[in-house]
Design a protein around this motif. Structure first.
Motif, PDB file in Angstrom:
ATOM      1  N   ALA A 353       9.853  15.996 -11.149  1.00  0.00           N
ATOM      2  CA  ALA A 353      10.210  14.785 -10.402  1.00  0.00           C
ATOM      3  C   ALA A 353       9.069  14.350  -9.492  1.00  0.00           C
ATOM      4  N   VAL A 354       8.390  15.360  -8.883  1.00  0.00           N
ATOM      5  CA  VAL A 354       7.263  15.040  -7.997  1.00  0.00           C
ATOM      6  C   VAL A 354       6.120  14.416  -8.778  1.00  0.00           C
ATOM      7  N   GLN A 355       5.859  14.953  -9.949  1.00  0.00           N
ATOM      8  CA  GLN A 355       4.793  14.377 -10.776  1.00  0.00           C
ATOM      9  C   GLN A 355       5.103  12.922 -11.122  1.00  0.00           C
ATOM     10  N   GLN A 356       6.389  12.711 -11.468  1.00  0.00           N
ATOM     11  CA  GLN A 356       6.781  11.342 -11.793  1.00  0.00           C
ATOM     12  C   GLN A 356       6.658  10.449 -10.564  1.00  0.00           C
ATOM     13  N   ARG A 357       7.124  10.991  -9.409  1.00  0.00           N
ATOM     14  CA  ARG A 357       7.055  10.198  -8.178  1.00  0.00           C
ATOM     15  C   ARG A 357       5.610   9.979  -7.748  1.00  0.00           C
ATOM     16  N   THR A 358       4.769  11.015  -7.974  1.00  0.00           N
ATOM     17  CA  THR A 358       3.350  10.889  -7.624  1.00  0.00           C
ATOM     18  C   THR A 358       2.694   9.787  -8.429  1.00  0.00           C
ATOM     19  N   ALA A 359       3.058   9.729  -9.702  1.00  0.00           N
ATOM     20  CA  ALA A 359       2.505   8.662 -10.539  1.00  0.00           C
ATOM     21  C   ALA A 359       2.939   7.297 -10.016  1.00  0.00           C
ATOM     22  N   GLU A 360       4.245   7.228  -9.617  1.00  0.00           N
ATOM     23  CA  GLU A 360       4.730   5.963  -9.065  1.00  0.00           C
ATOM     24  C   GLU A 360       4.013   5.623  -7.760  1.00  0.00           C
ATOM     25  N   LEU A 361       3.828   6.676  -6.904  1.00  0.00           N
ATOM     26  CA  LEU A 361       3.142   6.446  -5.633  1.00  0.00           C
ATOM     27  C   LEU A 361       1.686   6.060  -5.847  1.00  0.00           C
ATOM     28  N   SER A 362       1.047   6.679  -6.854  1.00  0.00           N
ATOM     29  CA  SER A 362      -0.342   6.317  -7.142  1.00  0.00           C
ATOM     30  C   SER A 362      -0.438   4.848  -7.534  1.00  0.00           C
ATOM     31  N   GLU A 363       0.526   4.434  -8.363  1.00  0.00           N
ATOM     32  CA  GLU A 363       0.532   3.027  -8.758  1.00  0.00           C
ATOM     33  C   GLU A 363       0.786   2.132  -7.550  1.00  0.00           C
ATOM     34  N   LEU A 364       1.754   2.580  -6.691  1.00  0.00           N
ATOM     35  CA  LEU A 364       2.048   1.802  -5.481  1.00  0.00           C
ATOM     36  C   LEU A 364       0.855   1.797  -4.538  1.00  0.00           C
ATOM     37  N   ASN A 365       0.163   2.953  -4.462  1.00  0.00           N
ATOM     38  CA  ASN A 365      -1.009   3.045  -3.595  1.00  0.00           C
ATOM     39  C   ASN A 365      -2.106   2.101  -4.068  1.00  0.00           C
ATOM     40  N   SER A 366      -2.253   2.018  -5.390  1.00  0.00           N
ATOM     41  CA  SER A 366      -3.243   1.079  -5.929  1.00  0.00           C
ATOM     42  C   SER A 366      -2.881  -0.351  -5.550  1.00  0.00           C
ATOM     43  N   GLU A 367      -1.561  -0.632  -5.619  1.00  0.00           N
ATOM     44  CA  GLU A 367      -1.123  -1.962  -5.224  1.00  0.00           C
ATOM     45  C   GLU A 367      -1.386  -2.209  -3.741  1.00  0.00           C
ATOM     46  N   LEU A 368      -1.136  -1.143  -2.923  1.00  0.00           N
ATOM     47  CA  LEU A 368      -1.388  -1.278  -1.485  1.00  0.00           C
ATOM     48  C   LEU A 368      -2.880  -1.466  -1.198  1.00  0.00           C
ATOM     49  N   GLU A 369      -3.730  -0.729  -1.930  1.00  0.00           N
ATOM     50  CA  GLU A 369      -5.171  -0.891  -1.747  1.00  0.00           C
ATOM     51  C   GLU A 369      -5.597  -2.309  -2.085  1.00  0.00           C
ATOM     52  N   ALA A 370      -5.008  -2.802  -3.187  1.00  0.00           N
ATOM     53  CA  ALA A 370      -5.344  -4.170  -3.568  1.00  0.00           C
ATOM     54  C   ALA A 370      -4.858  -5.157  -2.513  1.00  0.00           C
ATOM     55  N   ALA A 371      -3.627  -4.892  -1.985  1.00  0.00           N
ATOM     56  CA  ALA A 371      -3.104  -5.766  -0.940  1.00  0.00           C
ATOM     57  C   ALA A 371      -3.964  -5.686   0.317  1.00  0.00           C
ATOM     58  N   LYS A 372      -4.428  -4.462   0.617  1.00  0.00           N
ATOM     59  CA  LYS A 372      -5.286  -4.292   1.785  1.00  0.00           C
ATOM     60  C   LYS A 372      -6.598  -5.056   1.612  1.00  0.00           C
ATOM     61  N   ASP A 373      -7.190  -4.896   0.428  1.00  0.00           N
ATOM     62  CA  ASP A 373      -8.435  -5.626   0.166  1.00  0.00           C
ATOM     63  C   ASP A 373      -8.204  -7.133   0.258  1.00  0.00           C
ATOM     64  N   GLU A 374      -7.044  -7.545  -0.277  1.00  0.00           N
ATOM     65  CA  GLU A 374      -6.738  -8.975  -0.224  1.00  0.00           C
ATOM     66  C   GLU A 374      -6.567  -9.441   1.216  1.00  0.00           C
ATOM     67  N   ALA A 375      -5.887  -8.566   2.052  1.00  0.00           N
ATOM     68  CA  ALA A 375      -5.692  -8.931   3.455  1.00  0.00           C
ATOM     69  C   ALA A 375      -7.020  -8.971   4.201  1.00  0.00           C
ATOM     70  N   GLU A 376      -7.883  -7.969   3.911  1.00  0.00           N
ATOM     71  CA  GLU A 376      -9.186  -7.964   4.571  1.00  0.00           C
ATOM     72  C   GLU A 376     -10.006  -9.179   4.144  1.00  0.00           C
ATOM     73  N   GLN A 377      -9.911  -9.509   2.850  1.00  0.00           N
ATOM     74  CA  GLN A 377     -10.632 -10.685   2.376  1.00  0.00           C
ATOM     75  C   GLN A 377     -10.082 -11.946   3.030  1.00  0.00           C
TER      76      GLN A 377
END
Length: 740
Positions: A353-377
């Motif tokens: 379950a953690v591996q599955q959740r980690t994959a989901e969090l990694s995807e969410l983290n990528s989205e957050l990084e993109a959102a952060k970059d977008e906010a900084e931009q």
């Protein structure tokens, strides 16, 4: 001590008597010599009268000597009487001391400075009857110790006589307190030895056999309590525990031991020794690893052995004891192993379950990084937009300011002049608003990096007094600036901007009374205080005033946009300074800026530039370079009013530039951002080369970035920001020697 004093007095009296006796002998001898001389003397000249005179003289001398002899004999008799009384007192004191010592139940012995026995009582001799024959002859302590060693009176002397004598003499020579001796007859003796003031030793010998017996009883009770505590501790253990002595007999066990080994008939009836335990575990319970209950001799580490009995899993722990015995502990871990197995299965499920959740969090983290970059931009775009918008807004605003200033210097009707004044005030308001918005955007974007240096507060305070003194005076306020002699560590421009906003607000919102600026040092910090006697701030409103466009209703009649304290808060955060406020409605406010203190540093004043080639005069020539036609027209109108001949050009390729250069300009004024990537500093350098002279120059720009400021400062080019205040421009031209 009384006996010692009496002996000293007696010796003094004996010495005095001997001296008197010697004096009497001398007087008798003199008297005899005088008498003999009288009897044998003859008058050589035969004069009887001479013999008579000698006889009278000798008689007087004899009489005087006789009187002295009688007085000496009287003193001798008095001394003998006193000596007899002293002898009686000394004997009485000696007797009382002897009686007191003999009345002691403890043994007493007194040794002189040579360590010889002076005195002891009967109690002392009862402890050491072997010493009675020696005590009368003032024996040395060493002799007494040897006699006791030979008699075997103490346990130590029986074991090792020579060592006991050595230790006993060493303790006696120290005489630093009490120690205990065990006697061979079973008694215990405490010996307390101390030094006397004359260098001798006094010893007190106390029988503490009863105390030792009571101590032994207490130790037995303590041991019994410990045994009970040990049994209670064993009974509380979840493990089955048993204890064997050095003879391999069972000594203690707990209920868990009986339960785990299923000893329903009773432990003692089945297991009386270690051999019984080993046999029972292997034969009756089917122990698969007999080494788990093996006996081990000597000290060793604790050993844990995993094994099975009757199909259940056990961990048997065994350890050797300092007494030579062994202890065993049986721990049934069957249920624990089952639980661990279930935990393992659960962990595997959770891991998936953690591996599955980690994959989901990694995807969410990528989205957050993109959102952060977008906010900084977006933040950078906002800052760039505000900077560009400010520049574009400041251009027409600067032109409007120039036109209004030029119009204001002309002769106008009163109504027209009023309109010009109101237009100038409106332009000031727009300028302040744009500057505040631009500064807030730069602070939010982190585009303004502080440059921390040591700053002298008095220099900043002086500039603030000059800057705000006139406005405070026109408002009818006392503006008090106190010299402090303090230095701080901060950014020069940001700190001055903070204090400008605080002082400006204090003057703006104070109708009567005073505004003060002061500083004091608290340890390694400095508190800069801005006080006013204004309207005050209610406690629930003190946080609101630091937000953008927030103003108190009581101050809404005053000009302002509610951005000054927002800039103060953001600047303090960027600098790491603390801003505090104390206020009472109707009484005024105090803003405290807390920042690090700094030690004073030596400041080298920079030499001011001089114009040796051109004397200061009016009616000169000015070249203005700007790519905005409205600004060129406004600057031309304003400078013309000041008596200058103006050449306004849009760039270095302008045809009017040749005539301007030929006219010999007195000052060069250039916008920073020109067409074709040309900047004002480069344009000024090119014109100076064409003129062949370092003509005074200045740059006017709407770009407030630190990079532009640093670049122009390095080239020693003065800078004014748009919209240009005519008073500042005129003051700068006077400083450059263009205007008088």
């Amino acid at each position: 001590m009384a006996s010692t004093t009496s002996s000293g007095d007696e010796r003094e009296r004996e010495a005095e008597i001997e001296a008197l006796k010697e004096q009497v002998r001398r007087l008798e001898k003199i008297n005899a010599a005088l008498v003999d001389r009288v009897e044998r003397s003859t008058d050589i000249q035969g004069g009887a009268f001479s013999m008579f005179e000698n006889a009278i003289t000798l008689e007087a001398m004899v009489r005087d000597r006789t009187a002295e002899l009688e007085d000496a004999l009287g003193q001798l008799a008095s001394a003998n009487a006193k000596l007899e009384v002293a002898h009686r007192d000394a004997d009485a004191a000696r007797s009382r001391l002897r009686d007191a010592i003999e009345s002691l139940s403890d043994g007493f012995a007194l040794f002189d400075a040579n360590d010889r026995l002076l005195m002891c009582n009967r109690a002392f001799l009862k402890f050491w009857p072997e010493l009675e024959d020696l005590s009368e002859n003032s024996p040395a302590f060493e002799d007494l110790a040897q006699q006791l060693a030979r008699s075997g009176r103490t346990i130590g002397s029986l074991v090792s006589p020579d060592r006991w004598i050595k230790d006993r003499i060493a303790r006696h020579s120290k005489a630093d307190g009490a120690h205990v001796q065990a006697l061979s007859d079973g008694r215990w003796l405490q010996i307390n030895e101390l030094r006397t003031s004359e260098g001798g030793t006094v010893g007190i010998y106390t029988d503490i056999t009863s105390v030792k017996a009571e101590d032994a009883r207490e130790r037995a009770k303590e041991l019994a309590v410990r045994n009970l505590a040990l049994q209670a501790t064993l009974d509380t253990l979840s493990e089955g525990a048993c204890l064997f002595g050095s003879n391999r007999k069972l000594q203690a066990w707990n209920d868990g031991f009986a339960e785990m080994l299923m000893l329903k008939a009773g432990v003692e009836s089945v297991i009386g020794s270690h051999e019984d335990l080993a046999r029972y575990c292997v034969e009756e319970r089917g122990l698969d690893r007999p080494q788990a209950v093996e006996w081990r001799d000597g000290r060793g580490p604790r050993i844990s052995t995993e094994c099975t009995m009757d199909g259940r899993h056990f961990v048997v722990r065994s350890t050797t004891l300092a007494t030579g015995g062994m202890a065993f502990a049986f721990d049934d871990v069957t249920d624990r192993l089952r639980y661990q197995q279930s935990l393992k299965e659960t962990a595997e499920t959770l891991e998936k379950a953690v591996q599955q959740r980690t994959a989901e969090l990694s995807e969410l983290n990528s989205e957050l990084e993109a959102a952060k970059d977008e906010a900084e931009q977006a933040n950078r775009s906002k800052t760039s937009f505000i900077a560009a918008a400010s520049h574009d807004l400041l251009q027409p605003l600067n032109a409007a300011r120039l036109f209004v200033s030029a119009l204001g210097e002309r002769r106008l009707a009163p109504d027209s002049r009023g309109l010009v004044t109101r237009a100038s005030v409106a332009l000031d308001s727009v300028e302040e608003l744009l500057e505040a918005l631009f500064e807030i955007s730069r602070l939010d974007a982190g585009a303004k990096e502080p440059e921390f240096v040591a700053l002298e507060l008095d220099r900043i305070f002086t500039a603030l007094r000059i800057e705000f003194g006139p406005s405070a005076k026109s408002a009818g306020l006392d503006f008090n600036v106190e010299e402090c002699g303090l230095w701080v560590r901060s950014d020069m421009h940001m700190l001055r901007r903070i204090l400008q906003n605080l002082v400006s607000n204090a003057i703006r919102y104070t109708e009567r009374g005073s505004v003060s600026l002061s500083a004091r040092r608290d340890d390694d910090q400095v508190r800069i205080l801005v006080r006013d006697t204004g309207v005050g701030i209610a406690p629930e409103k003190r946080e609101d005033i630091f937000h953008e466009f927030r103003r108190l209703k009581i101050t809404s009649r005053q000009p302002g946009h509610g951005l000054g304290l927002a800039i103060v808060r953001r600047s303090c955060v960027a600098l790491g300074h603390v801003i505090e406020i104390e206020s009472e409605v109707g009484e005024g406010s105090e803003f405290a800026l807390i920042l690090p203190a700094e030690e004073p540093v030596e400041v080298v004043e920079a030499a001011k530039p001089t114009r040796a080639s051109r004397p200061a005069r009016g009616g000169g020539t000015a070249i203005i370079i700007d790519n905005d036609k409205a600004i060129l027209e406004g600057m031309s109108a304003l400078l013309s009013n000041w008596g200058l001949q103006v050449f306004a050009v849009s760039g270095l390729s302008d045809q009017a530039l040749e005539g301007a250069i030929a006219a010999g300009p007195d000052v060069l004024i250039a916008d920073f951002h020109l067409d074709d990537d040309l900047t004002g500093d480069k344009a000024i350098a090119s014109l100076r080369d064409a003129i062949g002279e370092q003509v005074p120059a200045l740059v006017i720009t709407a770009d407030r970035t630190e990079e532009v400021k640093a670049s122009l400062t390095k080239q020693q080019l003065p800078m004014l920001t748009k919209p240009v205040k005519p008073a500042q421009l005129r003051a700068l031209l006077r400083r450059l020697g263009v205007l008088q």
